[in-house]
Structure formats: C-alpha cells, structure tokens
Write an enzyme that holds these catalytic residues in place. Structure first.
Site, mmCIF file in Angstrom:
data_model
loop_
_atom_site.group_PDB
_atom_site.id
_atom_site.type_symbol
_atom_site.label_atom_id
_atom_site.label_comp_id
_atom_site.label_asym_id
_atom_site.label_seq_id
_atom_site.Cartn_x
_atom_site.Cartn_y
_atom_site.Cartn_z
ATOM 1 N N SER A 142 -27.965 -46.684 -60.019
ATOM 2 C CA SER A 142 -29.423 -46.669 -59.876
ATOM 3 C C SER A 142 -29.898 -45.230 -59.785
ATOM 4 C CB SER A 142 -29.839 -47.424 -58.610
ATOM 5 O OG SER A 142 -31.213 -47.218 -58.342
ATOM 6 N N TYR A 164 -28.497 -48.116 -48.969
ATOM 7 C CA TYR A 164 -28.267 -48.452 -50.369
ATOM 8 C C TYR A 164 -28.151 -47.221 -51.271
ATOM 9 C CZ TYR A 164 -29.251 -50.288 -55.054
ATOM 10 O OH TYR A 164 -29.205 -50.568 -56.393
#
Length: 240
Positions: A142, A164
């Site tokens: 990501s 995350y």
C-alpha cells in the site's frame, strides 16, 4: 506435468484477492484460491468455475506454520505467488491508529499476518517456484507504507495508521531483500499498491476490486526481463 501455469493467491475468497484470482484465471492460469475459511474458499472456487476459471481451494491461514505446510503439499506446481492476505487491525474514529495508545497485542497480530505471513508463505513455496520456468512473486502492499509520501506534508496519505502502515513499509523492505537474495534465479518479486479498494477492508470506499487488481496481475505476468525488487501502482514506480 501440464504446461498450464499455476498461481496461488492468498486471501482470495473475496475482494481484491478474488479479482486477482479471476484475472489470472482469465489469462489461462490454474488458480489456487487460498482462504483461511475452507467453506468460503470453496464458494469462491464455485463462482470462478462458473466464469470458466480453472480453480481449486487451498485452506490457508498465513499465520500458521502447520496450515502453510499443508497448503504447500496440496500443490504440485507453482509459477506465481500473490501474497494478498492482510489485515488492518482495530482502528478508532476516522480509521486512526494512534501510536501513543496502541495495543501491542493488536500490533503483533497485524505484523504476524502482513509481514510474517508473507515470509512464512513465500519461504514454504520457494522450492516449487524455483522449478518454474518463469516464477513471479507479488506482495500486495500500500502507498501508506511509503516513507517518502508519509513524511511529506504535501502528499495526501490518509489517516495515521500506526499499526497497519508500518507493516507495509516492512513488507516493501523485505521485498527488496528477497529480490537481492534471489537475483539471477529468474524469480521476479515486486510489491504492488492497488490503491483504495471498495471492499469490507475499507468499508467499501474506493474503486472496484477488478480495477484495483490490474497492477498485481501485471506484476504476476511480467516478462523475463521485467523489474524486480520494486514498488508499483497503476501510474508506475511508487517512491519508498
């Protein structure tokens, strides 16, 4: 052995993973649908069969050594590995994970899935990949793992996600080290940013999963002279 190439996609029973599996299947790959829940994996396979995809279910919990070893023994060939399975961990309002109040057990769980899980699965599958004429590994990452973008106030990178986001930075880094170690073997390994994808992972905000699957599929089907050890989104290379 059949000439049909086999691809394993982890977390493939729904969302982005399912669309990656469907896209590879449409390109002629036999697809192993990795899913932690056996019933959901088999349901996804049934849907893929209806779409004309050669697919089979592989029960696979990336956080379990035993599960990964058992999955390995269900495969007799592997040409493509897509490490897609991932979790975000608990968030507060606005998806925020405040680093000053993080629950360490939650962080450990996110790291175990998003990083250790990738290493666990990749290392288990490497013997099969080494036997492939054109082995490819794709780690679904990501842009929130880009230290360059995260530290630039001019770049919109979304909320603070202190559990995350660092797992994706770690994933990007380990991708580079795999590429260095596997240089000259023919194995190409890259990280892919699919962008914000409309799945249950994001509360169904973002673009359709079939669009987001384009970059992972492209990296999974690179020619032999393709790049390795890099991080891509639809527009090209993402800065680290």
């Amino acid at each position: 052995m059949s000439d049909t190439k086999t691809a394993l996609v982890t977390g493939a029973n729904k969302g982005l993973g399912y669309e990656i599996a469907a896209g590879l299947g449409a390109r002629g790959y036999r697809v192993a649908v990795g899913a932690r829940d056996r019933a959901r994996g088999e349901a996804a396979v049934k849907t893929l069969h209806a779409a004309g995809v050669d697919a089979f279910a592989v029960p696979l919990d990336v956080t379990s050594d035993r599960s990964v070893a058992e999955a390995r023994h269900l495969l007799d060939r592997l040409d493509v590995l897509v490490n897609n399975a991932g979790i975000s961990g608990e968030t507060g309002p606005g998806w925020v994970q405040d680093p000053t109040t993080l629950d360490l057990d939650m962080v450990r769980g996110v790291v175990d899935t998003n990083v250790y899980g990738v290493i666990r699965v990749t290392n288990a599958m490497l013997p099969l990949l080494r036997s492939s004429p054109a082995p490819r590994i794709v780690n679904v990452s990501s842009s929130v793992g880009s230290l360059t973008w995260q530290s630039d106030p001019a770049v919109e990178v979304g909320p603070v996600m202190a559990a995350y986001s660092p797992t994706k930075s770690y994933l990007n880094a380990i991708t580079v080290h795999y590429a260095r170690q596997l240089a000259g073997t023919g194995i190409l390994i890259n990280a892919a940013c699919p962008g914000l994808v409309a799945t249950d992972f994001t509360g169904f905000q973002g673009r359709p999963p079939h669009e987001a699957a384009a970059t992972p599929i492209r990296l999974a089907t690179l020619p032999d002279d393709g790049p390795t050890g890099a991080f891509f989104n639809d527009a090209g290379v993402v800065p680290w």
